[in-house]
Design a protein around this motif. Sequence first.
Motif, PDB file in Angstrom:
ATOM      1  N   LYS A 577       0.752  -1.112   0.201  1.00 29.12           N
ATOM      2  CA  LYS A 577       0.030  -0.096  -0.070  1.00 29.12           C
ATOM      3  C   LYS A 577       0.909   1.283  -0.036  1.00 29.12           C
ATOM      4  CE  LYS A 577      -4.455  -1.804   1.942  1.00 29.12           C
ATOM      5  NZ  LYS A 577      -5.411  -1.500   2.898  1.00 29.12           N
ATOM      6  N   LEU A 578       2.034   1.222   0.365  1.00 26.75           N
ATOM      7  CA  LEU A 578       2.937   2.269   0.362  1.00 26.75           C
ATOM      8  C   LEU A 578       4.574   1.730   0.353  1.00 26.75           C
ATOM      9  CD1 LEU A 578       3.299   4.064   3.833  1.00 26.75           C
ATOM     10  CD2 LEU A 578       2.383   2.026   3.640  1.00 26.75           C
ATOM     11  N   GLU A 582       8.180   5.973   1.804  1.00 25.30           N
ATOM     12  CA  GLU A 582       7.040   7.004   2.063  1.00 25.30           C
ATOM     13  C   GLU A 582       6.663   6.696   3.522  1.00 25.30           C
ATOM     14  OE1 GLU A 582       4.217   6.950  -1.792  1.00 25.30           O
ATOM     15  OE2 GLU A 582       4.197   5.051  -0.752  1.00 25.30           O
ATOM     16  N   ALA A 586       6.685   9.770   6.421  1.00 24.06           N
ATOM     17  CA  ALA A 586       5.507   9.627   7.374  1.00 24.06           C
ATOM     18  C   ALA A 586       5.979   9.885   8.769  1.00 24.06           C
ATOM     19  CB  ALA A 586       4.583   8.531   7.162  1.00 24.06           C
ATOM     20  N   CYS A 635       2.610  19.679   7.353  1.00 25.29           N
ATOM     21  CA  CYS A 635       2.490  19.232   5.969  1.00 25.29           C
ATOM     22  C   CYS A 635       1.243  19.827   4.941  1.00 25.29           C
ATOM     23  CB  CYS A 635       1.941  17.869   6.216  1.00 25.29           C
ATOM     24  SG  CYS A 635       3.243  16.837   7.170  1.00 25.29           S
ATOM     25  N   GLU A 638      -2.691  17.957   0.837  1.00 25.16           N
ATOM     26  CA  GLU A 638      -2.373  16.750   0.222  1.00 25.16           C
ATOM     27  C   GLU A 638      -1.537  15.590   1.034  1.00 25.16           C
ATOM     28  OE1 GLU A 638      -2.901  20.118  -2.396  1.00 25.16           O
ATOM     29  OE2 GLU A 638      -1.676  19.521  -1.163  1.00 25.16           O
ATOM     30  N   LYS A 639      -0.552  15.863   1.474  1.00 27.09           N
ATOM     31  CA  LYS A 639       0.273  15.110   2.345  1.00 27.09           C
ATOM     32  C   LYS A 639      -0.454  14.566   3.595  1.00 27.09           C
ATOM     33  CE  LYS A 639       4.634  15.461   2.230  1.00 27.09           C
ATOM     34  NZ  LYS A 639       6.158  15.990   2.478  1.00 27.09           N
ATOM     35  N   LYS A 642      -2.849  11.955   3.194  1.00 29.24           N
ATOM     36  CA  LYS A 642      -2.294  10.767   2.755  1.00 29.24           C
ATOM     37  C   LYS A 642      -1.904  10.034   4.147  1.00 29.24           C
ATOM     38  CE  LYS A 642      -0.176  10.967  -1.986  1.00 29.24           C
ATOM     39  NZ  LYS A 642       1.220  11.362  -2.714  1.00 29.24           N
ATOM     40  N   TYR A 643      -1.486  11.059   5.012  1.00 29.03           N
ATOM     41  CA  TYR A 643      -1.056  10.484   6.422  1.00 29.03           C
ATOM     42  C   TYR A 643      -2.275   9.868   7.259  1.00 29.03           C
ATOM     43  CZ  TYR A 643       3.507  12.220   5.570  1.00 29.03           C
ATOM     44  OH  TYR A 643       4.902  12.488   5.074  1.00 29.03           O
ATOM     45  N   GLN A 645      -5.011   8.689   5.994  1.00 27.29           N
ATOM     46  CA  GLN A 645      -5.331   7.343   5.247  1.00 27.29           C
ATOM     47  C   GLN A 645      -4.372   6.448   5.795  1.00 27.29           C
ATOM     48  OE1 GLN A 645      -4.398   6.517   1.012  1.00 27.29           O
ATOM     49  NE2 GLN A 645      -6.552   6.001   0.651  1.00 27.29           N
ATOM     50  N   LEU A 646      -3.024   6.637   5.879  1.00 18.15           N
ATOM     51  CA  LEU A 646      -1.998   5.735   6.288  1.00 18.15           C
ATOM     52  C   LEU A 646      -2.426   5.415   8.024  1.00 18.15           C
ATOM     53  CD1 LEU A 646       0.550   3.997   6.494  1.00 18.15           C
ATOM     54  CD2 LEU A 646       1.892   6.097   7.032  1.00 18.15           C
ATOM     55  N   TRP A 649      -5.079   2.710   7.849  1.00 17.78           N
ATOM     56  CA  TRP A 649      -4.883   1.669   7.551  1.00 17.78           C
ATOM     57  C   TRP A 649      -4.222   0.820   8.692  1.00 17.78           C
ATOM     58  CZ3 TRP A 649      -1.904   3.419   2.491  1.00 17.78           C
ATOM     59  CH2 TRP A 649      -2.960   3.478   1.243  1.00 17.78           C
TER      60      TRP A 649
END
Length: 842
Positions: A577-578, A582, A586, A635, A638-639, A642-643, A645-646, A649
């Motif tokens: 997934k990453l 990345e 993070a 951040c 956009e970043k 993503k974080y 979302q991480l 997960w």
Amino acid sequence: MKEYYTRSIPVSPRIGKLKEDLFAKMPQMEADRAELLTESYQQTEGLPIITRRAKAFAHILKHIPIVIRDHELIVGSNTVAPRSSQAFPEFSFQWVADEFDTMETREADPFYISEDTKQRLAKAFQYWEGKTTSDLATSYMTPETLTAIEHNIFTPGNYFYNGVGHVTVCYGKILQVGFEGIIEEAKAALAKCNPGDADFARRSHFLEAVIESCEAVIGYAHRYSELAAAQAEECTDPTRKTELFKISRNCAQVPGKPARNFYEACQSFWFVQQLLQLESSGHSISPGRFDQYMYPYFEKDLKEGKITHESAQELLDCIWIKLNDLNKARDAASAEGFAGYSLFQNLCVGGQDENGMDVTNDLSFMCVEASMHVFLPQPSLSCRVWNGTPNELLIKCAELTRTGIGLPAYYNDEVIIPSLESRGLTLQDARDYNIIGCVEPQKSGKTEGWHDAAFYNMLRPLELVFSRGMDNGVMVGIDTGDVTQMKTFDEFYNAYKKQTEYLISLLVNADNAIDVAHAERCPLPFLSSMIEDCIGRGKSVQEGGAIYNFTGPQGFGIANMTDALWAIKTLVFEQHKLTMAEYKQALDDNFGHGMSEEKATQITAEIVKQLAAVGKNVSNEQIAAVYNQVKSQACSPEKQAKYNQLLNWIDELPKFGNDIEEVDRFARDVAYTYTKPLEQYHNPRGGIFQAGLYPVSANVPLGAQTGATPDGRLAGTPVADGVSPVSGKDVHGPTAACNSVSRLDHFIASNGTLFNQKFHPSALSGTQGLANFASLIRAYFDQKGMHVQFNVVSRETLIDAQKHPENYKGLVVRVAGYSALFTTLSKSLQDDIIKRTEHVFQ
């Protein structure tokens, strides 16, 4: 079937008065010991160190002020003011001088220091420049070790800056023969010494030091006998006059001579307990199996009609009060890690004898009752449990737990006995184990365990894997390769193991350097007189005189490490997934939550250092600007998305503590990365290193020094305590958490493991609640868990106590391997306790 005295006993009014006096004022620093120690050392220059130690101890006991507090039945105090602390400059002193003006106002464990005391201490400290054990230990450490300590990879602060503790002496022997008996034993050994013997110089001086130390203790007790008699002569209250004359007679008899009754046994025990902590600043001087060595005196007096359960209970309660009178001042950083003024004086009830028979007795129940009566953190009460433990004792202990005091802690004979056997103890000695300090098992009177020898943060090597061994521009670990180029999880995991093995070697170097320094500069003849086989071997415990010798540093963060490695394994190498690059970014960005204060301070200091290296001076205003710029790194939206979302997960992944066997088995292997490499090392006393898995309360301050980790933990936040799951991640109930923790290898962690659980008070309500609770303990121990302890208090109560501390002065909670008054803890530690998962029975 054996019957026990399980009835509740009314609390004597005396106990309330003693408790009230104990907490009337803030603890304070006193200068008498430091002055007397320094006077003696100035007079004994050139003599052998063991001789100097004995003469200094004798000088202190002859001249230190003594006091009998109002209402006391058991006497002996290291300080004039209650709950106060002497200074111990032979171990370290600079931190005291540096904190003269802040110790009273600091958040964790403040102490008042008068201007007069500051001046007296400052004058005494002048002598000790370059002469302390910490000075010598530092000189023995490698540069790499000192760098690792500076960068908070591990913290060997317990013995680095303090005296040796974490021991249980042969209390029972002192009760039986008195110090006159110890003196005769030492004299007999001395008579056998031949000037031509190779070890004559060391052996003879050690034995003479034992004799002088024991004689000084007898003289000290006689000072109390004289003081009590003098006060009795002037006392107009006939009841108190009688009590004072009795105290005088007791102190004339013990601890010099054998105890003849239960009251004398109580007084003799107390002098030993008190004076061990005047000889050295080491904490965790643990009474051990108190209900065993005291029982013969109680039983005899009871049968002869000289005592009742009620009068004996009052004496026990008085001892419990005295255990809370002892105190210890620590530097500000250590106070955070040991918050709550705790001395970790662990007292055991229950368990087996050396023949494997249960030895629960009436005193076992009365010790639990004493903790109910006094309701203070000391002693740190422990209950040994096995399949022969009477259910009555377990229910009595559960009733104490239900009060919310966090006592007792529960220990599993079925794990601890074989784990100690695997370390070389005989079966008989292993069966007679007691608990030291927080959770550490040892055989009393035969062991120098050096428990709690260091805090090892298992997350820090992981940070160094990502940074190729660098920390703030300094090579602290080893270069294990570029994580972004690693092709398999095994390659990454092996890099972590290599990093860990290297750092463990530095930890061992630190501990052994400190060990040698104590043997050379601060051997303890009084302590050694009560440990086998120091007299027979002719050397102190610091030189290897004990039968069993260990060094036990503890690792913590297993749950975080398990969840972190599982996340990398799953998200990067299985689900893709990453990328690792990345993930690394993070972590550097703290998952978009900004940089922690600790990390920002470190980076700012490094920037200022680099500027200074090229000749640029930086003003305080410029430093503040640099710090704010570093701290405010943010951040992009956009970043950040993503974080987020991480983090989602990561949150969806299975976690340790939920009875998921695959994850739990992996946690077992993660723990091995610390416990197994440590076993290969030896200490200077001829013993081995053994791992513990517990943090005291250092998971909070050391977490503040740790960056973000792959389990979603943010930089600067607490690390999971002991072998407990990460707070809030054990979502399937208490039995699921127990099942997970039990799958760790508790046998290899023979220096102790620590498992915290928190229950809502409703869970233990009524008879059924107590039965459920006892069943949970037995079920967990059946699965080979080693230790478990509980907080029984609602989150709402803790939050309100944090907001309104004036309404909760008596609220005692379980912190780590000890209990403490909640309102004395730092806010960060209070927050950590509040966040622990709150369980109920379903």
